[in-house]
Enzyme design. Structure first.
Site, PDB file in Angstrom:
ATOM      1  N   LYS A 118      16.414  -5.067   5.278  1.00  0.00           N
ATOM      2  CA  LYS A 118      15.061  -4.837   5.769  1.00  0.00           C
ATOM      3  C   LYS A 118      14.552  -6.143   6.389  1.00  0.00           C
ATOM      4  CE  LYS A 118      11.038  -2.249   4.245  1.00  0.00           C
ATOM      5  NZ  LYS A 118      10.350  -1.518   3.197  1.00  0.00           N
ATOM      6  N   GLU A 168       6.879  12.075  -6.821  1.00  0.00           N
ATOM      7  CA  GLU A 168       5.507  12.398  -7.219  1.00  0.00           C
ATOM      8  C   GLU A 168       5.466  13.487  -8.284  1.00  0.00           C
ATOM      9  OE1 GLU A 168       6.493  11.956  -4.053  1.00  0.00           O
ATOM     10  OE2 GLU A 168       5.275  10.239  -3.427  1.00  0.00           O
ATOM     11  N   ARG A 210       2.387  16.758  -3.157  1.00  0.00           N
ATOM     12  CA  ARG A 210       3.756  17.070  -3.584  1.00  0.00           C
ATOM     13  C   ARG A 210       3.800  17.557  -5.033  1.00  0.00           C
ATOM     14  NH1 ARG A 210       8.431  14.135  -0.916  1.00  0.00           N
ATOM     15  NH2 ARG A 210       8.250  15.197   1.081  1.00  0.00           N
TER      16      ARG A 210
END
Ligand SMILES: Cc1ncc(C[n+]2csc(CCOP(=O)(O)OP(=O)(O)O)c2C)c(N)n1
Length: 633
Positions: free
Chosen positions: A282, A369, A397
């Site tokens: 990243k 979630e 969700r």
């Protein structure tokens, strides 16, 4: 931007131009693309580190696959800026996330190269599988390729799709972009498993297997079986994916564009479900982002020569998130039953300090979630007091878990719901416009919306002390700037606050719209009420107001449909009270991205729009005995 700085990227308007270039020029294209991305995001702000990490992967995929006939599905889509630049949107990329500009995530209305609307994670494998099944049924020579991060791979949805894929054995390639980062360092057993695949015995074979993947495939007359044997490395036998019926290839270096292209060309020829494990970093290529991938996940505008400037001191106004962050630490100190749960949103939800101070009571459950809510239910049953810190949009969700696991059992779980209402630049996939509507129909719930910082703390405390499920929903950004007392005061449940008395018109405000409501109240000499509670709603004040005013206006940063205004309407109907009503809130369409202020104004929720809406139907004193019900969103 001076286009002369990007001689190779300049040759590319669309991926077909890229595919016309010889392989030898691809590393130069990648260099240009990385520099272009850095220059543009430093001017626009937005997601940066993940995009820097997929430069070579993006170029390689467009080089090998016949886009847009073949479909690339970027999971979440925050890493898709390089894809946007390569697919005809180079000139507009600086407009990203602004009103009228490019969308923050892939968006089919914007480009034929974006094939699926996205913003929430872990949908890519399922959506791509659906497309591939359709292509295969229609005998269409097209492929859909999902690119999912190791973070995205922590969610249940990804496994549901893998489970289906491994069973149905559709022809499909999954790219696993493994940078060991979600927004913060990725967590979970799957992450540990992927890391183990890069270490020890397996690591020593990476080079060898990468070499195998690169060798040209045998001539066509050698059957596919041979091809697979040839391409496949000497990896740990029986990987998890293999056992699920998905062939595993890799790991390969995701920053070696030439090798990636050769590998993808080879793998493309292998039939059946397969996953290519690509290792990336990243922030690759920009030192500051490599060293601080969390800080560079999403950035404000900055000078690339210097890097983003960290705010050294707290600004005068606190964000709602900061108020939550302070409260949860203070409360954890006092009550050892408090535990904090986050589905991979430590920074955004304000739990960085909590994790440091109370590591044993901090649970990052990864992008999961549903599990965040159910594990909270379990801890509540067992005697703890869970606080689930979650964005409004991501709570969607976990709706069944909220009802089935928490509310049905009336468990004391506090939902600290951040980014409620309009969110702004993150656009329609991230809007928190629906929570009041979807929460208020659930029995046992107590729902509060603070109008300022001080009330946020009081509501969190109130919710924490309730012996049942409760929710405090607060918006993105800063409050009006009032001073938060570091005490543990609670509010009387279901009781609104009278802000100012007025004549004829009453404005009932829910949450962060109070400042605008007060302004209008002053201008029109209207009564203003800070309702505070959506559930239980203050029936007494509503009935009293309806009897003493000729127009009741409700204002909320939630969709009008089923929202707090609807709760007021229900009370009036229940008591058979006839009064003119105006419900102001968010519209029944998806608002595109823009600033929070712009979107609130578009929805008619700034002070001047509220005044205009009221003036349209008032003063009309002769309507006192008629009933008019106007919905405006
Ligand atoms: C369902 C859902 N929960 C949380 C988020 C917030 N979020 C955006 S990006 C991200 C991390 C994604 O990590 P990964 O999939 O590994 O992609 P990377 O950034 O590493 O490329 C998270 C948690 C989201 N978009 N969707």
């Amino acid at each position: 931007m001076d286009t002369n700085d990007y001689p190779y990227l300049d040759k590319i308007e669309l991926p077909a131009d890229l595919r016309d270039l010889p392989l030898t020029q691809i590393p130069n294209v990648c260099l240009d693309l990385r520099n272009y991305l850095l220059a543009s995001v430093s001017k626009s702000g937005g997601h940066l580190a993940a995009g820097l990490g997929v430069i070579e992967l993006t170029v390689a995929l467009h080089y090998v696959f016949n886009t847009p006939q073949d479909k690339l599905l970027w999971d979440v889509g925050h890493q898709s800026y390089p894809h946007k630049i390569l697919t005809g949107r180079k000139q507009q990329i600086e407009s990203i996330r602004t009103r009228g500009g490019l969308g923050p995530f892939p968006c089919p209305e914007e480009s034929e190269y974006d094939c699926f609307t996205v913003g929430h994670s872990s949908t890519s494998i399922g959506a791509a599988l659906g497309m591939n099944l359709s292509f295969q049924l229609g005998k269409r020579a097209q492929q859909a390729v999902p690119i999912i991060g190791d973070g995205g791979l922590t969610a249940g949805m990804a496994y549901e799709a893998l489970n289906h894929l491994g069973d149905i054995r559709a022809n499909m390639l999954i790219i696993l972009n493994d940078n060991e980062m979600s927004i913060s360092p990725n967590v979970g057993a799957m992450t540990n498993y992927l890391t183990r695949m890069l270490t020890g015995r397996v690591f020593s074979t990476v080079r060898e297997s990468s070499k195998r993947l690169l060798k040209p495939v045998p001539p066509m007359w050698e059957l596919a079986r041979r091809t697979e044997e040839h391409v496949k490395g000497m990896f740990a036998p029986g990987t998890l994916f293999e056992e699920m019926g998905v062939r595993y290839f890799g790991p390969v270096d995701g920053h070696d564009s030439t090798s990636l292209i050769k590998t993808l060309r080879n793998i493309k020829q292998i039939e059946g479900p397969k996953i290519l494990h690509v290792i990336t970093k990243k922030g690759q290529g920009y030192t500051q982002a490599e060293q601080d991938p969390v800080g560079y996940h999403a950035v404000p505008t900055f000078d690339p020569n210097i890097g983003i400037q960290k705010k050294s001191t707290r600004s005068k106004t606190q964000t709602y998130t900061q108020v939550f962050s302070d409260w949860i630490c203070d409360m954890a100190e006092r009550d050892s039953r408090l535990v904090a749960i986050t589905p991979a949103m430590r920074e955004g939800s304000g739990l960085v300090r909590f994790e440091k101070e109370f590591p044993e009571r901090y649970y990052d459950v990864a992008i999961a979630e549903q599990h965040a809510v159910t594990v909270g239910a379990g801890m509540a049953i067992a005697g703890h007091k869970p606080v689930v810190a979650i964005y409004s949009t991501f709570l969607q969700r976990a709706y069944d878990q909220l009802i089935h696991d928490v509310a049905v059992q009336n468990l004391p779980v506090l939902f600290a719901i951040d980014r409620a209402g309009v969110v702004g630049p993150d656009g329609k996939t991230h809007t928190g416009s629906y929570d009041l509507s979807f929460l208020r129909c659930i029995p046992n719930m107590t729902i509060m919306a603070p109008a300022n910082e001080c009330e946020t703390r009081q509501m969190l405390q109130t919710g924490f002390e309730i012996d049942g499920p409760s929710a405090v929903r607060y918006p993105r950004g800063s409050g009006p700037g009032n001073v938060v007392k570091n005490d543990f005061e609670t509010l009387e449940i279901g009781v609104a606050q009278k802000i100012r008395p007025g004549k004829d018109i009453a404005i009932l405000s829910f949450g962060s719209t109070l400042a605008a409501a007060e302004e209008v109240g002053e201008a029109l000499d209207a009564t203003v009420i800070n309702m505070r509670f959506i559930k239980p709603i203050d029936e007494n004040i509503i009935t009293e107001i309806a009897k003493t005013h000729s127009l009741v206006v409700t204002v909320e940063d939630n969709v009008v449909m089923g929202g707090a205004g609807s709760a007021v309407n229900e009370v009036l109907a229940h008591h058979q009270l006839l009064v003119n009503l105006l419900n102001l809130g968010l519209p029944d369409h998806f608002q595109e991205h823009g600033s929070r202020e712009e979107l609130l104004a578009d929805a008619g929720l700034d002070a001047s729009s509220i005044t205009t809406s009221i003036k349209k139907i008032y003063p009309q004193r002769d309507c006192e005995h008629k009933s008019a019900h106007v919905v405006s969103g």
